[in-house]
Design a protein around this motif. Structure first.
Motif, short mmCIF file in Angstrom:
data_model
loop_
_atom_site.label_atom_id
_atom_site.label_comp_id
_atom_site.label_asym_id
_atom_site.label_seq_id
_atom_site.Cartn_x
_atom_site.Cartn_y
_atom_site.Cartn_z
N SER A 225 0.80 -1.38 0.00
CA SER A 225 -0.04 0.02 0.18
C SER A 225 0.73 1.34 0.05
O SER A 225 0.59 2.50 -0.61
N GLY A 226 2.11 1.34 0.49
CA GLY A 226 2.75 2.37 0.46
C GLY A 226 2.61 3.49 1.19
O GLY A 226 2.72 4.57 1.12
N THR B 185 -7.68 8.76 -6.94
CA THR B 185 -6.74 8.07 -6.33
C THR B 185 -6.42 6.76 -6.89
O THR B 185 -7.06 6.23 -7.95
N GLU B 186 -5.51 5.66 -6.35
CA GLU B 186 -5.10 4.67 -6.95
C GLU B 186 -5.95 3.45 -6.96
O GLU B 186 -6.85 3.60 -5.91
N GLY B 187 -6.16 2.63 -8.00
CA GLY B 187 -7.22 1.41 -7.77
C GLY B 187 -7.22 0.85 -9.08
O GLY B 187 -6.40 0.72 -9.92
N SER C 68 0.18 -8.82 -4.43
CA SER C 68 -0.78 -8.34 -3.39
C SER C 68 -0.46 -8.75 -1.92
O SER C 68 0.33 -9.79 -1.87
N SER D 114 2.27 2.86 -14.17
CA SER D 114 1.99 1.90 -13.13
C SER D 114 2.73 0.57 -13.04
O SER D 114 2.87 0.09 -14.30
N THR E 37 -3.77 5.23 -11.32
CA THR E 37 -3.33 5.96 -10.27
C THR E 37 -4.14 7.33 -10.53
O THR E 37 -4.75 7.44 -11.63
N GLU F 285 -0.36 6.28 2.57
CA GLU F 285 -1.33 7.13 2.41
C GLU F 285 -1.25 7.26 0.75
O GLU F 285 -0.32 7.56 0.25
N THR F 286 -2.32 6.88 0.28
CA THR F 286 -2.42 7.16 -1.41
C THR F 286 -2.35 8.69 -1.99
O THR F 286 -3.41 9.21 -1.25
N PHE F 287 -1.48 8.71 -2.69
CA PHE F 287 -1.93 10.16 -3.38
C PHE F 287 -3.14 10.41 -3.97
O PHE F 287 -3.69 9.59 -4.71
N LYS F 288 -3.76 11.69 -3.68
CA LYS F 288 -5.02 11.83 -4.34
C LYS F 288 -4.93 13.29 -5.01
O LYS F 288 -4.30 14.36 -4.63
#
Length: 396
Positions: free
Chosen positions: A29-30, A186-188, A358, A353, A199, A32-35
């Motif tokens: 997950s690294g 965000t990422e998904g 996982s 990406s 991303t 908090e995801t950049f948004k």
């Protein structure tokens, strides 16, 4: 005592596995995801729908930069991406010049000095061929191409930062070609295969051909794409291998169409896809069909600009490269079998990406490697404890 030691090692093993799983999850997950903050405008600065097609503007604002995604159906469907180094850049439209198509300047991103990178992808032609001998070689059997700039396109159907566009050629007796554009905060991953990893710096285009009557008994299709840029348009395709097909079963490759920048390892933008298409709208593994791409080749900028109103409005002296994506290989079912094809591609800024394992896969790997080690340790402890408690007769 031996039983107590076994119980202690068992508890330690469970703690070890939980720690490995937690570490793997945080690693993937690294944090908090950049948004980005998204805003959506359809036909900005226009009081009524313009003739000839729509223009969607999605503005994706980061901490100190902005991505402008412009999806247009004026002519051949086109997606333009502009990356600026400020969070206050804006799009300016002169609809009179934009619709005129005789010169550039109808669309600007201001301040122009803030533009770091721009590229556009034009969906220019749909090609069909009769694969009589089941060789998947379109060269000798190409039928007259469908020029997408001549399609009758619907108005964009919006749902937040997602827009659906469908069209048909004059000689389509049924069915349609559709493109669905999506931008992301965000990422998904998408809900259905190929579940590409997106991303906040990328957008997605899903393309599908649904219910179109083929012109031959063994029809296969190709999609022609043009990549356009001011200085460094995508000009080479890199194919990367993977050992994990968790999200796209049976596919271990990803193709990335990127610019060639001399003397620099930085990637300014990309077009990315998995080499797979699907023969049903709700695909199962048996509905997957391989796809291939040709080598990118330089194209006439005049022809590309004439095909797309967005290219003519934004670029003064564009450079362009084109390639074909062909669906199906020898031995695969023909389009006639289901009369459906879907293919998905990402267009983004910065480096593409990269799929990683996982937490579930990493945990299973840890269990697979850790279990034999723990069993060996437990076995050694048991043997040692038995030797210590065994009674020996003295030797006379």
């Amino acid at each position: 005592m031996a039983a107590t030691m076994k119980q202690s090692y068992g508890v330690s093993y469970l703690v070890f596995l939980f720690s490995v799983f937690t570490f793997c999850q945080s690693l993937v997950s690294g944090g908090e995801t950049f948004k980005r903050s998204l805003s959506v405008q359809l036909n900005p600065n226009s009081s009524s729908p313009p003739p000839g097609g729509d223009l969607l503007h999605v503005r994706a604002v980061g901490d100190n930069d902005t991505l402008h995604f412009l999806f247009c159906s004026q002519g051949a469907p086109t997606l333009l991406l502009v990356h600026t180094n400020t969070s206050s850049s804006t799009v300016k439209l002169n609809w009179t010049q934009f619709l005129d198509r005789n010169h550039s300047g109808g669309l600007k991103v201001e301040p122009e000095s803030s533009i770091l990178y721009s590229t556009a992808i034009v969906f220019s032609r749909l090609l069909e061929y009769d694969d009589i001998n089941d060789t998947a070689d379109p060269t000798p059997d190409l039928l007259r191409p469908y020029e997408l700039q001549d399609f009758s396109w619907s108005r964009l159907n919006l749902s937040g930062p997602t827009a659906l566009l469908c069209g048909a050629a004059a000689n389509f007796t049924s069915g349609s070609l559709c493109l669905q554009f999506s931008a992301f905060e965000t990422e998904g991953r998408g809900p259905s295969w190929p579940r590409l990893l997106h991303t906040a710096n990328s957008s997605q285009l899903e393309v599908w051909l649904d219910g179109v009557s083929p012109r031959a008994a063994r029809s296969r299709f190709l999609l022609e794409l043009q990549a356009v840029g001011g200085v460094n348009p995508p000009s080479r395709v890199e194919v990367h291998q993977s050992i994990d097909d968790e999200f796209t079963p049976s596919i271990f490759k990803v193709s990335q169409w990127v610019p060639s920048v001399n003397g620099s390892s930085d990637v300014l933008g990309f077009v990315q896809w998995k080499p797979v298409a699907y023969r049903r709208s709700d695909p199962a593994l048996e509905d997957a069909t391989p796809c291939r791409h040709s080598d990118p080749r330089p194209q006439s900028s005049e022809l590309v600009s004439a095909a797309s109103g967005l290219i003519r409005a934004f670029y003064t002296e564009p450079e362009s490269f084109g390639l074909n994506v062909s669906f199906g290989i020898a031995g695969e079912p023909f389009y006639n079998s289901t009369k459906f094809l879907s293919w998905t591609v990402l267009v983004g800024s910065g480096s593409p990406s990269v799929d990683s394992f996982s937490p579930l896969v990493l945990s299973l790997m840890a269990i697979g490697l850790g279990t034999p080690t723990i069993l060996l340790l437990l076995g050694g402890v048991c043997i040692c404890s038995r030797k210590r408690t065994a009674a020996y007769q003295p030797i006379n």
